[in-house]
Design a protein around this motif. Sequence first.
Motif, PDB file in Angstrom:
ATOM      1  N   HIS A 268      -1.606  17.577  -8.760  1.00  0.00           N
ATOM      2  CA  HIS A 268      -2.650  17.229  -7.800  1.00  0.00           C
ATOM      3  C   HIS A 268      -2.123  17.392  -6.376  1.00  0.00           C
ATOM      4  N   SER A 269      -2.804  18.152  -5.572  1.00  0.00           N
ATOM      5  CA  SER A 269      -2.465  18.448  -4.177  1.00  0.00           C
ATOM      6  C   SER A 269      -1.184  19.277  -4.017  1.00  0.00           C
TER       7      SER A 269
ATOM      8  N   TYR B 114       8.789  10.745  -4.575  1.00  0.00           N
ATOM      9  CA  TYR B 114       7.446  10.341  -4.146  1.00  0.00           C
ATOM     10  C   TYR B 114       7.118  10.927  -2.777  1.00  0.00           C
TER      11      TYR B 114
ATOM     12  N   LYS C 106       4.272  10.936   0.451  1.00  0.00           N
ATOM     13  CA  LYS C 106       3.178  10.177   1.065  1.00  0.00           C
ATOM     14  C   LYS C 106       1.915  11.010   0.871  1.00  0.00           C
ATOM     15  N   SER C 107       0.949  10.412   0.185  1.00  0.00           N
ATOM     16  CA  SER C 107      -0.230  11.176  -0.192  1.00  0.00           C
ATOM     17  C   SER C 107      -1.292  10.232  -0.737  1.00  0.00           C
ATOM     18  N   LYS C 108      -2.500  10.754  -0.874  1.00  0.00           N
ATOM     19  CA  LYS C 108      -3.556  10.010  -1.559  1.00  0.00           C
ATOM     20  C   LYS C 108      -3.288   9.983  -3.063  1.00  0.00           C
ATOM     21  N   VAL C 109      -2.387  10.852  -3.534  1.00  0.00           N
ATOM     22  CA  VAL C 109      -2.063  10.923  -4.960  1.00  0.00           C
ATOM     23  C   VAL C 109      -1.194   9.716  -5.312  1.00  0.00           C
ATOM     24  N   PRO C 110      -1.652   8.875  -6.263  1.00  0.00           N
ATOM     25  CA  PRO C 110      -0.908   7.660  -6.586  1.00  0.00           C
ATOM     26  C   PRO C 110       0.466   7.946  -7.210  1.00  0.00           C
TER      27      PRO C 110
ATOM     28  N   GLU D  15       0.717   9.176 -10.808  1.00  0.00           N
ATOM     29  CA  GLU D  15       0.365  10.581 -11.014  1.00  0.00           C
ATOM     30  C   GLU D  15       1.521  11.487 -10.597  1.00  0.00           C
ATOM     31  N   GLN D  16       2.258  11.099  -9.576  1.00  0.00           N
ATOM     32  CA  GLN D  16       3.429  11.867  -9.170  1.00  0.00           C
ATOM     33  C   GLN D  16       4.516  11.781 -10.245  1.00  0.00           C
TER      34      GLN D  16
END
Length: 184
Positions: free
Chosen positions: A40-41, A89, A91-95, A98-99
């Motif tokens: 994701h992203s 990790y 910094k993102s909207k992706v929790p 999920e990472q």
Amino acid sequence: MTSALEAVRVRRSWSKVTDAAPSRAEILHLVSAAGRVADHSSLRPWRLIELRGKDRERLGRAINKANGDDGISSKPMRAPLLIAVVVSYRKSKVPAWEQEAVASGVAHMLSLLLDEAGWGVFWRTGDYTRSKVVAKAHGLGKDEKLLGWLYVGGKPPRARQGRRKAVDARRHVSRMPAKKLKDL
């Protein structure tokens, strides 16, 4: 060339491997493919660390130190190559979960590719992955966690080809319950 389906069906863990190991060039080639997992992203929230030779001894010392013991744990010596799987990790909207899933996906994909290339692989995890001394030995940053190691080596020539029991997919796949929206 083996199909992806066949590669997955015959995959197994190799808890005993020989002293042969893939080269760095082969690892890089396979990682470039393994890194294509769903992400994701496109954060690529992972990295891998090769441990060979004396690196495994340093890890063995760190494991024993984490346990309050002296000396070198023999666990990292069970394969000539360990590949540490690290979630980095972003910094993102992706929790975070999920990472972590992306990093785990890369590790699993790499294990499949290594197996298909003829290497024996097993994934080791455990309490050591959260040890500060083990993290320090790997040079982890403050936004990183160790998920485990892929232990990689040659497949023994006369290894018993144990078959894993097939998964009964019907026990793990269901349909969404048929409830009306107003009942939710």
